[in-house]
Write a protein that holds these residues in place. Structure first.
Motif, PDB file in Angstrom:
ATOM      1  N   TYR A  26      -0.269  -0.712   7.952  1.00  0.00           N
ATOM      2  CA  TYR A  26       0.040   0.610   7.539  1.00  0.00           C
ATOM      3  C   TYR A  26      -0.201   1.228   5.969  1.00  0.00           C
ATOM      4  CZ  TYR A  26       2.126   0.322  12.283  1.00  0.00           C
ATOM      5  OH  TYR A  26       2.290  -0.345  13.558  1.00  0.00           O
ATOM      6  N   PRO A  27      -1.294   0.764   5.618  1.00  0.00           N
ATOM      7  CA  PRO A  27      -1.603   1.075   4.296  1.00  0.00           C
ATOM      8  C   PRO A  27      -1.688   2.358   3.954  1.00  0.00           C
ATOM      9  CG  PRO A  27      -3.457   0.255   5.118  1.00  0.00           C
ATOM     10  CD  PRO A  27      -2.414   0.016   6.237  1.00  0.00           C
ATOM     11  N   LYS A  28      -1.311   2.791   2.632  1.00  0.00           N
ATOM     12  CA  LYS A  28      -1.336   4.195   2.324  1.00  0.00           C
ATOM     13  C   LYS A  28      -2.607   4.265   1.521  1.00  0.00           C
ATOM     14  CE  LYS A  28       1.706   7.299   2.104  1.00  0.00           C
ATOM     15  NZ  LYS A  28       2.215   8.279   2.972  1.00  0.00           N
ATOM     16  N   LEU A  29      -3.095   3.270   0.671  1.00  0.00           N
ATOM     17  CA  LEU A  29      -4.222   3.326   0.046  1.00  0.00           C
ATOM     18  C   LEU A  29      -4.796   1.949  -0.061  1.00  0.00           C
ATOM     19  CD1 LEU A  29      -5.814   4.756  -2.345  1.00  0.00           C
ATOM     20  CD2 LEU A  29      -4.134   3.825  -4.103  1.00  0.00           C
ATOM     21  N   ILE A  30      -6.345   1.861   0.127  1.00  0.00           N
ATOM     22  CA  ILE A  30      -6.728   0.715   0.015  1.00  0.00           C
ATOM     23  C   ILE A  30      -8.025   0.967  -1.168  1.00  0.00           C
ATOM     24  CG2 ILE A  30      -8.442  -0.751   1.155  1.00  0.00           C
ATOM     25  CD1 ILE A  30      -7.057   0.174   3.872  1.00  0.00           C
ATOM     26  N   ILE A  31      -7.901  -0.110  -1.922  1.00  0.00           N
ATOM     27  CA  ILE A  31      -8.898  -0.074  -3.212  1.00  0.00           C
ATOM     28  C   ILE A  31      -9.809  -1.378  -3.085  1.00  0.00           C
ATOM     29  CG2 ILE A  31      -9.540   0.276  -5.598  1.00  0.00           C
ATOM     30  CD1 ILE A  31      -6.806   1.544  -5.792  1.00  0.00           C
ATOM     31  N   ASN A  32     -11.146  -1.133  -2.903  1.00  0.00           N
ATOM     32  CA  ASN A  32     -12.046  -2.339  -3.242  1.00  0.00           C
ATOM     33  C   ASN A  32     -12.755  -2.078  -4.437  1.00  0.00           C
ATOM     34  OD1 ASN A  32     -11.599  -4.394  -1.276  1.00  0.00           O
ATOM     35  ND2 ASN A  32     -12.599  -2.925   0.441  1.00  0.00           N
ATOM     36  N   VAL A  33     -13.073  -2.925  -5.243  1.00  0.00           N
ATOM     37  CA  VAL A  33     -13.543  -2.787  -6.678  1.00  0.00           C
ATOM     38  C   VAL A  33     -14.944  -3.209  -6.133  1.00  0.00           C
ATOM     39  CG1 VAL A  33     -13.748  -3.776  -8.949  1.00  0.00           C
ATOM     40  CG2 VAL A  33     -11.467  -3.616  -7.823  1.00  0.00           C
ATOM     41  N   CYS A  34     -15.845  -2.687  -6.567  1.00  0.00           N
ATOM     42  CA  CYS A  34     -17.277  -2.747  -6.294  1.00  0.00           C
ATOM     43  C   CYS A  34     -18.034  -2.856  -7.565  1.00  0.00           C
ATOM     44  CB  CYS A  34     -18.025  -1.557  -5.570  1.00  0.00           C
ATOM     45  SG  CYS A  34     -17.028  -1.322  -3.836  1.00  0.00           S
ATOM     46  N   ARG A  35     -19.335  -3.268  -7.460  1.00  0.00           N
ATOM     47  CA  ARG A  35     -19.777  -3.668  -8.653  1.00  0.00           C
ATOM     48  C   ARG A  35     -20.102  -2.723 -10.033  1.00  0.00           C
ATOM     49  NH1 ARG A  35     -25.730  -6.542  -8.242  1.00  0.00           N
ATOM     50  NH2 ARG A  35     -24.279  -7.912  -7.347  1.00  0.00           N
ATOM     51  N   CYS A  36     -20.071  -1.398  -9.716  1.00  0.00           N
ATOM     52  CA  CYS A  36     -20.140  -0.441 -10.824  1.00  0.00           C
ATOM     53  C   CYS A  36     -19.059   0.537 -10.890  1.00  0.00           C
ATOM     54  CB  CYS A  36     -21.460   0.130 -10.952  1.00  0.00           C
ATOM     55  SG  CYS A  36     -22.890  -1.100 -11.340  1.00  0.00           S
ATOM     56  N   PHE A  37     -18.444   0.579  -9.502  1.00  0.00           N
ATOM     57  CA  PHE A  37     -17.398   1.645  -9.483  1.00  0.00           C
ATOM     58  C   PHE A  37     -16.137   1.212  -8.638  1.00  0.00           C
ATOM     59  CE2 PHE A  37     -18.703   2.512  -5.085  1.00  0.00           C
ATOM     60  CZ  PHE A  37     -19.779   1.965  -5.033  1.00  0.00           C
ATOM     61  N   VAL A  38     -15.130   1.802  -8.355  1.00  0.00           N
ATOM     62  CA  VAL A  38     -14.082   1.788  -7.642  1.00  0.00           C
ATOM     63  C   VAL A  38     -14.363   2.615  -6.296  1.00  0.00           C
ATOM     64  CG1 VAL A  38     -11.660   1.512  -7.315  1.00  0.00           C
ATOM     65  CG2 VAL A  38     -12.694   0.810  -9.442  1.00  0.00           C
TER      66      VAL A  38
ATOM     67  N   VAL B  88      -5.032  -6.892   5.288  1.00  0.00           N
ATOM     68  CA  VAL B  88      -4.977  -5.754   6.108  1.00  0.00           C
ATOM     69  C   VAL B  88      -5.748  -5.628   7.552  1.00  0.00           C
ATOM     70  CG1 VAL B  88      -5.547  -3.137   6.155  1.00  0.00           C
ATOM     71  CG2 VAL B  88      -5.130  -4.242   4.103  1.00  0.00           C
ATOM     72  N   GLY B  89      -4.662  -5.552   8.546  1.00  0.00           N
ATOM     73  CA  GLY B  89      -5.193  -5.370   9.834  1.00  0.00           C
ATOM     74  C   GLY B  89      -5.364  -3.887  10.308  1.00  0.00           C
ATOM     75  N   ILE B  90      -6.602  -3.719  10.891  1.00  0.00           N
ATOM     76  CA  ILE B  90      -6.817  -2.522  11.647  1.00  0.00           C
ATOM     77  C   ILE B  90      -5.949  -2.016  12.642  1.00  0.00           C
ATOM     78  CG2 ILE B  90      -8.560  -1.009  12.504  1.00  0.00           C
ATOM     79  CD1 ILE B  90      -9.077  -1.592   9.584  1.00  0.00           C
ATOM     80  N   SER B  91      -5.694  -3.127  13.579  1.00  0.00           N
ATOM     81  CA  SER B  91      -4.804  -3.273  14.403  1.00  0.00           C
ATOM     82  C   SER B  91      -4.265  -4.733  14.762  1.00  0.00           C
ATOM     83  CB  SER B  91      -5.300  -2.530  15.644  1.00  0.00           C
ATOM     84  OG  SER B  91      -6.117  -3.659  16.429  1.00  0.00           O
ATOM     85  N   PRO B  92      -3.118  -4.885  15.649  1.00  0.00           N
ATOM     86  CA  PRO B  92      -2.731  -6.250  15.796  1.00  0.00           C
ATOM     87  C   PRO B  92      -3.967  -7.052  16.534  1.00  0.00           C
ATOM     88  CG  PRO B  92      -1.288  -4.829  16.333  1.00  0.00           C
ATOM     89  CD  PRO B  92      -2.270  -3.869  16.062  1.00  0.00           C
ATOM     90  N   HIS B  93      -4.881  -6.062  16.901  1.00  0.00           N
ATOM     91  CA  HIS B  93      -6.118  -6.880  17.903  1.00  0.00           C
ATOM     92  C   HIS B  93      -7.459  -7.077  16.917  1.00  0.00           C
ATOM     93  CE1 HIS B  93      -3.646  -6.488  21.114  1.00  0.00           C
ATOM     94  NE2 HIS B  93      -3.574  -5.181  21.010  1.00  0.00           N
TER      95      HIS B  93
ATOM     96  N   ASP C 219      -9.182  -5.530  -2.551  1.00  0.00           N
ATOM     97  CA  ASP C 219      -8.614  -5.992  -3.813  1.00  0.00           C
ATOM     98  C   ASP C 219      -7.314  -5.537  -4.083  1.00  0.00           C
ATOM     99  OD1 ASP C 219     -11.039  -7.575  -4.617  1.00  0.00           O
ATOM    100  OD2 ASP C 219     -11.999  -5.412  -4.665  1.00  0.00           O
ATOM    101  N   LEU C 220      -6.776  -4.449  -3.685  1.00  0.00           N
ATOM    102  CA  LEU C 220      -5.444  -4.143  -3.806  1.00  0.00           C
ATOM    103  C   LEU C 220      -5.322  -3.129  -2.723  1.00  0.00           C
ATOM    104  CD1 LEU C 220      -4.685  -1.268  -5.860  1.00  0.00           C
ATOM    105  CD2 LEU C 220      -6.469  -2.828  -6.978  1.00  0.00           C
ATOM    106  N   LEU C 221      -4.040  -2.864  -2.467  1.00  0.00           N
ATOM    107  CA  LEU C 221      -3.324  -1.759  -1.465  1.00  0.00           C
ATOM    108  C   LEU C 221      -1.933  -1.541  -1.715  1.00  0.00           C
ATOM    109  CD1 LEU C 221      -1.309  -2.982   0.878  1.00  0.00           C
ATOM    110  CD2 LEU C 221      -3.301  -4.557   1.273  1.00  0.00           C
ATOM    111  N   VAL C 222      -1.805  -0.241  -1.375  1.00  0.00           N
ATOM    112  CA  VAL C 222      -0.535   0.499  -1.401  1.00  0.00           C
ATOM    113  C   VAL C 222       0.015   0.439   0.039  1.00  0.00           C
ATOM    114  CG1 VAL C 222       0.849   2.515  -2.102  1.00  0.00           C
ATOM    115  CG2 VAL C 222      -0.876   1.341  -3.696  1.00  0.00           C
ATOM    116  N   THR C 223       1.377  -0.052   0.329  1.00  0.00           N
ATOM    117  CA  THR C 223       1.955   0.455   1.728  1.00  0.00           C
ATOM    118  C   THR C 223       3.375   1.020   1.348  1.00  0.00           C
ATOM    119  OG1 THR C 223       2.802  -0.338   3.491  1.00  0.00           O
ATOM    120  CG2 THR C 223       2.880  -1.936   1.905  1.00  0.00           C
ATOM    121  N   CYS C 224       3.648   2.058   2.021  1.00  0.00           N
ATOM    122  CA  CYS C 224       5.107   2.559   1.631  1.00  0.00           C
ATOM    123  C   CYS C 224       5.652   2.847   3.260  1.00  0.00           C
ATOM    124  CB  CYS C 224       4.746   4.078   1.425  1.00  0.00           C
ATOM    125  SG  CYS C 224       4.002   4.107   0.079  1.00  0.00           S
ATOM    126  N   ASP C 225       5.134   1.979   4.119  1.00  0.00           N
ATOM    127  CA  ASP C 225       5.613   2.095   5.519  1.00  0.00           C
ATOM    128  C   ASP C 225       6.657   0.864   5.613  1.00  0.00           C
ATOM    129  OD1 ASP C 225       5.596   1.699   8.540  1.00  0.00           O
ATOM    130  OD2 ASP C 225       4.387   3.232   8.460  1.00  0.00           O
TER     131      ASP C 225
END
Length: 126
Positions: free
Chosen positions: A102-114, A72-77, A84-90
């Motif tokens: 242009y992600p719609k959803l970003i998920i990082n799996v953490c130690r005890c929760f998502v 995932v890029g925050i911007s081209p710069h 861990d996973l993402l959804v893009t619809c763009d």
């Protein structure tokens, strides 16, 4: 994560060129590159289960679920990171070879929760 060096800041283009030659993945933050830490079986299982749950919900829509190899890029710069996973619809992400911008959803799996991070604050739009 382990920082590579404080001596030289890379441009985004230098980072992409350099990372393509590496055996492991690196994130890019403020010109610095950080080696990605290894995961665990449990971590992988949670991410895989989440992808499996999201796919049927997105079927028939112009969306894609991508796993931990998608950057995932925050911007081209910069910043560039690997969730861990993402959804893009763009449509702008469909032909991108380097990163999803242009992600719609970003998920990082953490130690005890998502931890759910929605960069566009419209989860209900999925």
């Amino acid at each position: 994560m382990v920082a590579l060096s404080d001596d030289h800041k890379l441009s985004p283009d230098e980072y992409f060129e350099w990372e393509a030659k590496q055996e492991i993945r690196y994130e890019y933050i403020n010109g610095d590159v950080l080696a990605m830490a290894g995961g665990s079986i449990a971590h992988s299982l949670v991410a895989t289960n989440l992808i499996s749950l999201l796919r049927p919900h997105l079927r028939g829509k112009n969306c894609r679920v991508l796993g931990s190899d998608a950057k995932v890029g925050i911007s081209p710069h910069g910043e560039f990171f690997y969730p861990d996973l993402l959804v893009t619809c763009d449509d702008r992400d469909r032909n991108s070879a380097k990163a999803v911008f242009y992600p719609k959803l970003i998920i990082n799996v953490c130690r005890c929760f998502v931890l759910l991070v929605n960069p566009q604050s419209n989860l209900h739009a999925l």
